[in-house]
Design a protein around this motif. Structure first.
Motif, PDB file in Angstrom:
ATOM      1  N   PRO A   1       0.838  -1.202   0.000  1.00 35.66           N
ATOM      2  CA  PRO A   1       0.000   0.000   0.000  1.00 35.66           C
ATOM      3  C   PRO A   1       0.872   1.251   0.000  1.00 35.66           C
ATOM      4  CG  PRO A   1      -0.721  -1.546   1.694  1.00 35.66           C
ATOM      5  CD  PRO A   1       0.592  -2.060   1.171  1.00 35.66           C
ATOM      6  N   MET A   2       0.367   2.330  -0.586  1.00 36.14           N
ATOM      7  CA  MET A   2       1.158   3.548  -0.735  1.00 36.14           C
ATOM      8  C   MET A   2       1.528   4.180   0.607  1.00 36.14           C
ATOM      9  SD  MET A   2       1.622   3.690  -3.924  1.00 36.14           S
ATOM     10  CE  MET A   2       2.277   5.326  -4.161  1.00 36.14           C
ATOM     11  N   ASN A   3       0.768   3.865   1.673  1.00 34.29           N
ATOM     12  CA  ASN A   3       1.092   4.506   2.953  1.00 34.29           C
ATOM     13  C   ASN A   3       2.368   3.945   3.585  1.00 34.29           C
ATOM     14  OD1 ASN A   3      -0.106   2.060   3.525  1.00 34.29           O
ATOM     15  ND2 ASN A   3      -1.432   2.823   5.156  1.00 34.29           N
TER      16      ASN A   3
ATOM     17  N   ARG B   1       0.629  12.474  14.045  1.00 34.09           N
ATOM     18  CA  ARG B   1       0.450  11.378  13.084  1.00 34.09           C
ATOM     19  C   ARG B   1       0.137  11.931  11.697  1.00 34.09           C
ATOM     20  NH1 ARG B   1      -0.881   6.368  15.478  1.00 34.09           N
ATOM     21  NH2 ARG B   1       0.035   6.311  17.560  1.00 34.09           N
ATOM     22  N   PHE B   2       0.728  11.316  10.681  1.00 35.18           N
ATOM     23  CA  PHE B   2       0.387  11.622   9.301  1.00 35.18           C
ATOM     24  C   PHE B   2      -0.670  10.627   8.826  1.00 35.18           C
ATOM     25  CE2 PHE B   2       4.599  13.434   9.722  1.00 35.18           C
ATOM     26  CZ  PHE B   2       4.521  14.605   8.990  1.00 35.18           C
ATOM     27  N   ALA B   3      -1.606  11.102   8.001  1.00 33.21           N
ATOM     28  CA  ALA B   3      -2.648  10.216   7.485  1.00 33.21           C
ATOM     29  C   ALA B   3      -3.115  10.713   6.127  1.00 33.21           C
ATOM     30  CB  ALA B   3      -3.829  10.150   8.456  1.00 33.21           C
ATOM     31  N   TYR B   4      -3.687   9.797   5.348  1.00 38.12           N
ATOM     32  CA  TYR B   4      -4.318  10.133   4.084  1.00 38.12           C
ATOM     33  C   TYR B   4      -5.724   9.560   4.096  1.00 38.12           C
ATOM     34  CZ  TYR B   4      -5.501  10.088  -0.880  1.00 38.12           C
ATOM     35  OH  TYR B   4      -6.141  10.268  -2.083  1.00 38.12           O
ATOM     36  N   GLN B   5      -6.711  10.439   4.032  1.00 35.15           N
ATOM     37  CA  GLN B   5      -8.120  10.040   4.081  1.00 35.15           C
ATOM     38  C   GLN B   5      -8.388   9.115   5.273  1.00 35.15           C
ATOM     39  OE1 GLN B   5      -9.075   8.437   0.196  1.00 35.15           O
ATOM     40  NE2 GLN B   5      -9.121  10.459  -0.757  1.00 35.15           N
TER      41      GLN B   5
ATOM     42  N   VAL C   1      -0.164   7.047   7.588  1.00 38.29           N
ATOM     43  CA  VAL C   1       0.993   6.946   6.693  1.00 38.29           C
ATOM     44  C   VAL C   1       2.197   6.598   7.557  1.00 38.29           C
ATOM     45  CG1 VAL C   1       2.551   8.258   5.210  1.00 38.29           C
ATOM     46  CG2 VAL C   1       0.069   8.489   4.944  1.00 38.29           C
ATOM     47  N   HIS C   2       2.940   5.587   7.148  1.00 42.03           N
ATOM     48  CA  HIS C   2       4.005   5.049   7.992  1.00 42.03           C
ATOM     49  C   HIS C   2       5.399   5.545   7.612  1.00 42.03           C
ATOM     50  CE1 HIS C   2       0.874   2.537   9.562  1.00 42.03           C
ATOM     51  NE2 HIS C   2       0.670   1.962   8.389  1.00 42.03           N
ATOM     52  N   PHE C   3       5.641   5.722   6.321  1.00 38.17           N
ATOM     53  CA  PHE C   3       6.946   6.187   5.857  1.00 38.17           C
ATOM     54  C   PHE C   3       6.748   7.340   4.871  1.00 38.17           C
ATOM     55  CE2 PHE C   3       7.815   1.710   6.866  1.00 38.17           C
ATOM     56  CZ  PHE C   3       8.985   1.805   7.589  1.00 38.17           C
ATOM     57  N   LEU C   4       7.568   8.371   4.977  1.00 29.66           N
ATOM     58  CA  LEU C   4       7.618   9.444   3.986  1.00 29.66           C
ATOM     59  C   LEU C   4       8.880   9.252   3.159  1.00 29.66           C
ATOM     60  CD1 LEU C   4       6.569  12.626   6.034  1.00 29.66           C
ATOM     61  CD2 LEU C   4       5.134  11.161   4.595  1.00 29.66           C
ATOM     62  N   HIS C   5       8.729   9.248   1.844  1.00 32.12           N
ATOM     63  CA  HIS C   5       9.842   9.001   0.940  1.00 32.12           C
ATOM     64  C   HIS C   5      10.144  10.284   0.171  1.00 32.12           C
ATOM     65  CE1 HIS C   5      11.588   6.374  -2.570  1.00 32.12           C
ATOM     66  NE2 HIS C   5      12.496   7.141  -1.989  1.00 32.12           N
TER      67      HIS C   5
END
Length: 304
Positions: free
Chosen positions: A213-215, A236-240, A244-248
């Motif tokens: 998954p993209m997150n 915490r970061f989230a999408y909808q 989100v676990h990793f930022l690339h």
């Protein structure tokens, strides 16, 4: 040879800048994970405050870009892959969630990658090859010509920044490595590993495997094209609504600033270089806040 143990993150870094960047990534992994962490390095004297750093001897004739791709794709030659599941991370991938270790439950098939946000075989040609506008060449044609592998032009690329592997991945990884090293002598191929990843995926008939998954590898571009749709609340970061676990960081600018500003060998968190200007995407502003909190908790000291 070092043997990987179950549930281990593996990072690679060539040269001082990238090793400092990896130090930031490792510090954040330690904040969020109970898994093992191994860093493979070459071409740097920088000391990383971590007990599993392996210096690899690579051919000095390789450029830094070539050495980076060489090391990343040669993991089975640098460490022994024991029983278990392992997660490769580019050193510009930052952990931002306490649930990152859930990624180890996502392994499917010999290897498991996430999708690129938008690139297909067709539209990636100009990035993988040199001068395609003038020659009319394409990545599809080049893969067929050089590796005798036939791929679909509309296939959405895997992103090589985060992937899962295990003992069953050895053959795949070694062919990816072999293809990548072969392209170093092809004058029309850019020094990258995505095109050869396409070729290897299709060679083994893995193009339809389920993807991460993209997150687990949310890409942050310097323009904020993708990052600004993220939410940031209560650390915490989230999408909808999904965490989100990793930022690339797919572009170098902000990651280099983070590495200089936050690595244990650079500046303390309060000397963070990211500007407060309006043109900084709001996710990066949120990340600044997130990292300040995390690194303050670790009590990093200015060692300059």
């Amino acid at each position: 040879m070092w043997t990987l143990v179950n549930n281990t993150y593996v990072l690679t870094a060539i040269g001082d800048v990238h090793v400092k960047r990896a130090a930031v990534a490792i510090a954040l992994l330690k904040q969020h994970s109970t898994a093992g962490i191994v860093l493979l390095t070459s071409g740097s004297e920088v000391e990383v405050p971590h007990d599993q750093v392996i210096a690899c001897n690579l051919d000095r004739k390789l450029s830094n870009d070539e050495a980076s791709r060489y090391l990343k794709t040669s993991i089975p030659d640098q460490v022994s892959i024991g029983p278990g599941i392992y997660c490769y991370l580019d050193n510009d991938v930052l952990a931002v969630s306490p649930d990152i270790d859930h990624i180890f439950t996502r392994k499917c098939g010999p290897v498991t990658f996430a999708s690129d946000h938008s690139a297909t075989v067709e539209n990636f040609s100009s990035s993988a090859l040199i001068g395609v506008e003038a020659t009319g060449d394409s990545l599809q044609k080049a893969i067929s010509r050089e590796f005798n592998v036939h791929v679909a032009n509309n296939w959405r690329l895997w992103n090589g920044g985060v992937f899962l592997f295990d003992q069953s991945s050895r053959e795949f990884l070694r062919d990816w490595h072999r293809y990548t090293v072969e392209t170093f002598r092809f004058p029309d191929w850019a020094v990258r590993d995505q095109g050869t990843l396409v070729a290897t995926a299709w060679k083994y008939g893995l193009q339809d495997l389920p993807r991460l998954p993209m997150n687990f590898t949310w890409r942050v571009s310097h323009s904020g094209q993708y990052a600004d749709v993220l939410e940031y609340q209560s650390g915490r970061f989230a999408y909808q609504g999904d965490p989100v676990h990793f930022l690339h960081f797919i572009h170098k600018q902000y990651t280099w600033e983070l590495a200089v500003a936050l690595a244990p060998h650079g500046y303390a968190a309060q000397d963070f270089l990211l500007s407060e200007s309006d043109n900084v995407p709001r996710t990066l502003k949120a990340l600044r806040q997130h990292l300040r909190e995390r690194f303050k908790a670790m009590k990093l000291k200015n060692r300059t």
